[in-house]
Design an enzyme around this catalytic site. Structure first.
Site, PDB file in Angstrom:
ATOM      1  N   GLU A 183      -2.453 -91.565  -4.485  1.00 43.91           N
ATOM      2  CA  GLU A 183      -1.295 -91.027  -5.210  1.00 43.91           C
ATOM      3  C   GLU A 183      -1.695 -90.606  -6.627  1.00 43.91           C
ATOM      4  O   GLU A 183      -0.856 -90.549  -7.528  1.00 43.91           O
ATOM      5  CB  GLU A 183      -0.143 -92.038  -5.231  1.00 43.91           C
ATOM      6  CG  GLU A 183       0.602 -92.139  -3.896  1.00 43.91           C
ATOM      7  CD  GLU A 183       1.644 -91.027  -3.685  1.00 43.91           C
ATOM      8  OE1 GLU A 183       1.911 -90.270  -4.623  1.00 43.91           O
ATOM      9  OE2 GLU A 183       2.183 -90.932  -2.562  1.00 43.91           O
ATOM     10  N   LEU A 216     -11.106 -96.749 -15.696  1.00 46.79           N
ATOM     11  CA  LEU A 216     -11.688 -97.517 -14.597  1.00 46.79           C
ATOM     12  C   LEU A 216     -12.156 -98.886 -15.058  1.00 46.79           C
ATOM     13  O   LEU A 216     -12.260 -99.813 -14.257  1.00 46.79           O
ATOM     14  CB  LEU A 216     -12.854 -96.734 -13.978  1.00 46.79           C
ATOM     15  CG  LEU A 216     -12.473 -95.371 -13.373  1.00 46.79           C
ATOM     16  CD1 LEU A 216     -13.716 -94.611 -12.920  1.00 46.79           C
ATOM     17  CD2 LEU A 216     -11.500 -95.539 -12.196  1.00 46.79           C
ATOM     18  N   LYS A 233       0.655 -78.534  -9.394  1.00 47.91           N
ATOM     19  CA  LYS A 233       0.823 -79.454  -8.267  1.00 47.91           C
ATOM     20  C   LYS A 233       2.286 -79.859  -8.156  1.00 47.91           C
ATOM     21  O   LYS A 233       2.847 -80.413  -9.107  1.00 47.91           O
ATOM     22  CB  LYS A 233      -0.068 -80.689  -8.504  1.00 47.91           C
ATOM     23  CG  LYS A 233       0.179 -81.823  -7.530  1.00 47.91           C
ATOM     24  CD  LYS A 233      -0.787 -82.974  -7.773  1.00 47.91           C
ATOM     25  CE  LYS A 233      -0.404 -84.176  -6.928  1.00 47.91           C
ATOM     26  NZ  LYS A 233      -1.235 -85.355  -7.192  1.00 47.91           N
TER      27      LYS A 233
HETATM   28  C1  FAD Z   1     -13.200 -91.484  -5.429  1.00 44.52           C
HETATM   29  C2  FAD Z   1     -12.342 -91.347  -6.626  1.00 44.52           C
HETATM   30  C3  FAD Z   1     -11.394 -90.330  -6.691  1.00 44.52           C
HETATM   31  C4  FAD Z   1     -10.548 -90.230  -7.797  1.00 44.52           C
HETATM   32  N1  FAD Z   1      -9.591 -89.276  -7.815  1.00 44.52           N
HETATM   33  C5  FAD Z   1      -8.685 -89.261  -8.813  1.00 44.52           C
HETATM   34  C6  FAD Z   1      -7.641 -88.313  -8.838  1.00 44.52           C
HETATM   35  O1  FAD Z   1      -7.542 -87.440  -7.998  1.00 44.52           O
HETATM   36  N2  FAD Z   1      -6.758 -88.390  -9.856  1.00 44.52           N
HETATM   37  C7  FAD Z   1      -6.858 -89.313 -10.846  1.00 44.52           C
HETATM   38  O2  FAD Z   1      -5.992 -89.345 -11.726  1.00 44.52           O
HETATM   39  N3  FAD Z   1      -7.855 -90.188 -10.876  1.00 44.52           N
HETATM   40  C8  FAD Z   1      -8.775 -90.187  -9.892  1.00 44.52           C
HETATM   41  N4  FAD Z   1      -9.791 -91.074  -9.924  1.00 44.52           N
HETATM   42  C9  FAD Z   1      -9.946 -91.926 -11.100  1.00 44.52           C
HETATM   43  C10 FAD Z   1     -10.599 -91.092 -12.209  1.00 44.52           C
HETATM   44  O3  FAD Z   1     -11.823 -90.585 -11.751  1.00 44.52           O
HETATM   45  C11 FAD Z   1     -10.820 -91.905 -13.447  1.00 44.52           C
HETATM   46  O4  FAD Z   1      -9.642 -92.573 -13.774  1.00 44.52           O
HETATM   47  C12 FAD Z   1     -11.195 -91.010 -14.598  1.00 44.52           C
HETATM   48  O5  FAD Z   1     -12.251 -90.170 -14.257  1.00 44.52           O
HETATM   49  C13 FAD Z   1     -11.560 -91.802 -15.820  1.00 44.52           C
HETATM   50  O6  FAD Z   1     -12.716 -92.473 -15.669  1.00 44.52           O
HETATM   51  P1  FAD Z   1     -13.251 -93.384 -16.874  1.00 44.52           P
HETATM   52  O7  FAD Z   1     -13.269 -92.578 -18.116  1.00 44.52           O
HETATM   53  O8  FAD Z   1     -12.524 -94.658 -16.894  1.00 44.52           O
HETATM   54  O9  FAD Z   1     -14.748 -93.704 -16.403  1.00 44.52           O
HETATM   55  P2  FAD Z   1     -16.008 -92.743 -16.265  1.00 44.52           P
HETATM   56  O10 FAD Z   1     -15.662 -91.367 -15.890  1.00 44.52           O
HETATM   57  O11 FAD Z   1     -16.975 -93.494 -15.394  1.00 44.52           O
HETATM   58  O12 FAD Z   1     -16.587 -92.690 -17.748  1.00 44.52           O
HETATM   59  C14 FAD Z   1     -17.319 -93.747 -18.289  1.00 44.52           C
HETATM   60  C15 FAD Z   1     -17.862 -93.296 -19.636  1.00 44.52           C
HETATM   61  O13 FAD Z   1     -18.536 -94.398 -20.237  1.00 44.52           O
HETATM   62  C16 FAD Z   1     -19.812 -93.971 -20.654  1.00 44.52           C
HETATM   63  N5  FAD Z   1     -20.718 -95.110 -20.550  1.00 44.52           N
HETATM   64  C17 FAD Z   1     -20.870 -95.982 -19.531  1.00 44.52           C
HETATM   65  N6  FAD Z   1     -21.813 -96.872 -19.808  1.00 44.52           N
HETATM   66  C18 FAD Z   1     -22.249 -96.570 -21.042  1.00 44.52           C
HETATM   67  C19 FAD Z   1     -23.250 -97.119 -21.896  1.00 44.52           C
HETATM   68  N7  FAD Z   1     -24.011 -98.156 -21.534  1.00 44.52           N
HETATM   69  N8  FAD Z   1     -23.444 -96.540 -23.093  1.00 44.52           N
HETATM   70  C20 FAD Z   1     -22.722 -95.451 -23.494  1.00 44.52           C
HETATM   71  N9  FAD Z   1     -21.778 -94.898 -22.734  1.00 44.52           N
HETATM   72  C21 FAD Z   1     -21.557 -95.449 -21.523  1.00 44.52           C
HETATM   73  C22 FAD Z   1     -20.203 -92.846 -19.743  1.00 44.52           C
HETATM   74  O14 FAD Z   1     -21.159 -92.005 -20.325  1.00 44.52           O
HETATM   75  C23 FAD Z   1     -18.860 -92.158 -19.541  1.00 44.52           C
HETATM   76  O15 FAD Z   1     -18.636 -91.252 -20.579  1.00 44.52           O
HETATM   77  C24 FAD Z   1     -10.678 -91.156  -8.859  1.00 44.52           C
HETATM   78  C25 FAD Z   1     -11.662 -92.141  -8.811  1.00 44.52           C
HETATM   79  C26 FAD Z   1     -12.485 -92.246  -7.715  1.00 44.52           C
HETATM   80  C27 FAD Z   1     -13.525 -93.337  -7.672  1.00 44.52           C
END
Ligand code: FAD
Length: 483
Positions: A325, A316, A61
């Site tokens: 971005e 998140l 990219k």
């Molecule tokens: C519409 C959208 C588009 C996006 N596009 C981009 C992008 O292009 N580029 C970018 O950098 N970021 C992007 N993001 C952000 C990106 O998706 C997240 O920053 C990234 O996926 C990390 O997510 P996370 O690990 O914080 O949460 P999640 O992916 O939600 O993971 C949460 C984890 O916690 C676990 N969990 C939750 N509850 C429990 C429980 N009770 N017990 C045990 N385990 C649990 C789940 O199993 C999972 O493994 C986007 C977000 C959205 C909403």
């Protein structure tokens, strides 16, 4: 990312790191575009970059292209890396603006090799070539986030991290100080620890569910609160940038991966129904959808404290500003970097925690302002865009724009995520006018400034001509196995 990093940098902790996640809940399933610091992350963990690209179906990219954003029919690129070069100590954008006023400067992106290469679907990594734009090519990746997570998990497990498949059911706090004592899984197992890293996504199970840290809502500035996403078959040449296209209510992304294209429509539920958004998305993708669209709800903002007591929220769980971005994965990287910087002992000194939180707030607010600038500086019409144009801006952004509007200057703190060039690309791309150019440009005559511009443009164009297509580069170096 957190487990892989901690096991890398704190070998003494290795046997003591547990990763608890639930396949049944799963990850959010979106998040494919990154920004250049991801390359540093990959290298720091000692990964072979081509191997990561191959195993995550990644592509390269060079920036983000904004179509119809400034106004319908208009297009500009926010490229990574430097744009132009200073001449005799005069910043590039100062003498570029001087000639822009004189009517002889080309659009800013023509002085950036990544932008010109992106327009031609080309890519290569930087090479040693003195005084050539080939030396400063800056890039990030588009990757399949699910595959990347699996890659990191394997790495973390190989370094002694224990992974437990299971759902967290309860969180128990210590009665004396409110710190987290333990979590209990649905299996009944109780897991006690000194430090808890909450990576539970929007749920924020520990940081919010248990510790009730509070959330700062930024919907008044970033009104989109829904997204619908779908992958589709790819057609045409493999592009080397993320494309975002403004729509009547929000915008649509297109992220090319090796095995598919990721698409999504980000919109405001105040002005658009979910079904309508999904129809718009499905009618504007280039190939057959590969699964049912995924609908997501979110609230732009950040946790009031990313680190509270013995819980650090990363990803998140700590906050979210929409993906315009591509900052989501980067905030995870930043959170980890800061945690490594302020890693506690069992005493959890408040000074470390406070500094960590201040830096997180600074990071999120800087990126927030950058995104708001995209929304508020547009000529687009319609209720959604009119609201964005007319909304009251945060003071920090207002001040930055006033400085820019006086003489085209961008002043930036060293720790900010987005570069001066990034800001210049967005503000120039969105045709933001300045009262005048920076008078420092007058240390070059019009001829000298014009010669410098012409030279850079020529060099950029010649370098782009020598670059391979993105498709060929991947085929030669890091193609994912077919199937
Ligand atoms: C519409 C959208 C588009 C996006 N596009 C981009 C992008 O292009 N580029 C970018 O950098 N970021 C992007 N993001 C952000 C990106 O998706 C997240 O920053 C990234 O996926 C990390 O997510 P996370 O690990 O914080 O949460 P999640 O992916 O939600 O993971 C949460 C984890 O916690 C676990 N969990 C939750 N509850 C429990 C429980 N009770 N017990 C045990 N385990 C649990 C789940 O199993 C999972 O493994 C986007 C977000 C959205 C909403």
């Amino acid at each position: 990312m957190a487990a892989a990093s901690l096991s890398q940098f704190f070998p003494r902790l290795r046997g003591g790191i547990r990763l608890i996640e639930s396949a049944e809940i799963g990850t959010i399933g979106v998040g494919e575009a990154t920004i250049p610091p991801i390359i540093e992350f990959i290298r720091t963990l000692g990964f072979d970059e081509d191997d990561v690209v191959r195993k995550t179906q990644a592509t390269f990219k060079l920036g983000i292209g904004f179509d119809d954003w400034t106004r319908p029919g208009h297009s500009y690129i926010h490229p990574f890396g430097p744009i132009g070069v200073p001449r005799r100590g005069v910043p590039f954008t100062a003498y570029w603006r001087k000639r822009l006023e004189g009517g002889t400067a080309a659009p800013l992106e023509q002085y950036s090799l990544p932008a010109v290469a992106a327009r031609q679907a080309k890519f290569m990594r930087p090479v040693r070539a003195a005084n050539s734009p080939l030396e400063t090519i800056t890039y990030a990746l588009h990757l399949d986030a699910g595959l990347f997570a699996a890659y990191l998990r394997t790495h973390a497990e190989s370094r002694g991290v224990t992974r437990t498949e299971g759902k967290v059911r309860d969180v128990t706090l210590r009665p004396d100080d409110g710190f987290i004592d333990s979590i209990t899984l649905e299996s009944g197992e109780r897991v006690a620890a000194d430090l808890f890293i909450d990576c539970t996504g929007f749920r924020g199970l520990l940081i919010e569910g248990a510790l009730q840290t509070g959330y700062e809502d930024w919907t008044r500035w970033l009104p989109c609160d829904r997204a619908v996403a779908v992958g589709c078959e790819r057609s045409g040449p493999l592009s080397s940038y993320t494309r975002v296209t403004a729509r009547e209510v929000g915008w649509q992304w297109r992220i090319p991966l090796q095995h598919r294209v990721g698409n999504g429509y980000v919109y405001s539920s105040q002005l658009m129904r979910d079904e309508a958004a999904q129809d718009i998305l499905l009618s504007s993708i280039e190939g057959r959808p590969l699964r049912d669209p995924l609908r997501l709800k979110f609230t732009a903002g950040r946790r009031r404290l990313s680190w509270h007591k013995n819980c650090v929220a990363i990803g998140l769980a700590a906050g979210f500003i929409e993906p315009l971005e591509s900052t989501g994965i980067h905030f995870i990287q930043r959170g980890i970097f800061l945690l490594l910087t302020f890693f506690p002992d069992r005493n959890f000194r408040q000074a470390d925690i406070d500094r960590y939180n201040r830096q997180c707030a600074f990071d999120y607010e800087g990126a927030r302002d950058f995104l708001i600038a995209h929304y508020s500086l547009t000529e687009r019409t319609g209720e959604f865009w009119r609201h964005c144009r007319e909304m009251e801006l945060p003071d920090s952004l207002q001040e930055r724009l006033e400085l820019f509007r006086s003489h085209g200057r961008i002043l930036r703190d060293d720790r900010e995520i987005f570069t001066v060039q990034g800001w210049q690309a967005i503000l120039a791309g969105q045709d933001v006018r300045c009262a005048g150019y920076d008078p420092i440009a007058d240390s070059l005559s019009n001829e000298q400034a014009q010669d410098a511009l012409d030279e850079i443009r020529r060099a950029v164009s010649q370098c782009a001509a020598t670059m391979p297509s993105h498709q060929d580069f991947i085929a030669r170096n890091c193609a994912a196995p077919v199937g």
